[in-house]
Design an enzyme around this catalytic site. Sequence first.
Site, PDB file in Angstrom:
ATOM      1  CG  ASN A  42      -0.452  -0.262   2.512  1.00  0.00           C
ATOM      2  OD1 ASN A  42       0.553  -0.949   2.653  1.00  0.00           O
ATOM      3  ND2 ASN A  42      -1.084   0.284   3.526  1.00  0.00           N
ATOM      4  CB  CYS A  53      -5.284  -1.413  -1.744  1.00  0.00           C
ATOM      5  SG  CYS A  53      -6.632  -0.676  -0.822  1.00  0.00           S
ATOM      6  CD  GLU A  55      -5.186  -5.964  -1.274  1.00  0.00           C
ATOM      7  OE1 GLU A  55      -4.697  -4.806  -1.219  1.00  0.00           O
ATOM      8  OE2 GLU A  55      -5.902  -6.441  -0.391  1.00  0.00           O
ATOM      9  CB  CYS A  84     -10.725  -2.921   0.566  1.00  0.00           C
ATOM     10  SG  CYS A  84     -10.160  -2.309  -1.022  1.00  0.00           S
ATOM     11  CB  CYS A  87      -8.453  -4.860  -3.566  1.00  0.00           C
ATOM     12  SG  CYS A  87      -7.477  -3.353  -3.360  1.00  0.00           S
TER      13      CYS A  87
HETATM   14  N1  THU Z   1      -5.305  -1.522   2.414  1.00  0.00           N
HETATM   15  C1  THU Z   1      -4.741  -2.340   1.480  1.00  0.00           C
HETATM   16  O1  THU Z   1      -3.594  -2.122   1.050  1.00  0.00           O
HETATM   17  N2  THU Z   1      -5.466  -3.382   1.033  1.00  0.00           N
HETATM   18  C2  THU Z   1      -6.719  -3.697   1.470  1.00  0.00           C
HETATM   19  O2  THU Z   1      -7.345  -4.599   0.922  1.00  0.00           O
HETATM   20  C3  THU Z   1      -7.296  -2.974   2.601  1.00  0.00           C
HETATM   21  C4  THU Z   1      -6.625  -1.700   2.961  1.00  0.00           C
HETATM   22  C5  THU Z   1      -4.520  -0.373   2.904  1.00  0.00           C
HETATM   23  C6  THU Z   1      -5.036   0.966   2.473  1.00  0.00           C
HETATM   24  C7  THU Z   1      -4.503   1.856   3.578  1.00  0.00           C
HETATM   25  O3  THU Z   1      -3.186   2.240   3.242  1.00  0.00           O
HETATM   26  C8  THU Z   1      -4.472   0.970   4.800  1.00  0.00           C
HETATM   27  O4  THU Z   1      -4.511  -0.364   4.315  1.00  0.00           O
HETATM   28  C9  THU Z   1      -5.624   1.179   5.770  1.00  0.00           C
HETATM   29  O5  THU Z   1      -6.838   1.159   5.119  1.00  0.00           O
END
Ligand code: THU
Length: 134
Positions: A42, A53, A55, A84, A87
């Site tokens: 991320n 994110c 992913e 999330c 993604c």
């Molecule tokens: N995040 C991800 O990288 N992937 C996900 O599927 C959920 C959330 C990151 C986004 C942000 O930088 C942090 O996690 C908190 O939401």
Amino acid sequence: MDAAQLVALAVAARERAYAPYSRFAVGAVVLTDDGRTFTGCNVENASYGLTVCAERVAVFSAVAAGARRVVATAVVSAAGASMCGACRQVVSEFAAPDAPVHLAKADGSFRTRTVAELLPEAFGPGRLAEGREG
Ligand code: THU
């Protein structure tokens, strides 16, 4: 490339997370049908909404390198959170419904779900084609 190897790549990618605001580091990897792997972490921003994110970084890297099919995905966060919704949609664009998604904790332990389990009744290219007007 087995599940444990994919998780190990995602664990390493997570080390590169730029998450000074949430302090929630995520690593991801996708395995493409030509055997290549693409990692992501991320990447946050002082303008919070611009965060991307892990992913999506991994999937977009794969597509930018010419890959089009994702055959497996691994995601790592401290406590093994799932993906999330955004993604799930992005992975679903490039992966079959039965493709595995390994959801791992930072210690490398993981559980496995399919793309369809994470995103049932996905909206994909087929739905777009059947509903297009004009
Ligand atoms: N995040 C991800 O990288 N992937 C996900 O599927 C959920 C959330 C990151 C986004 C942000 O930088 C942090 O996690 C908190 O939401």
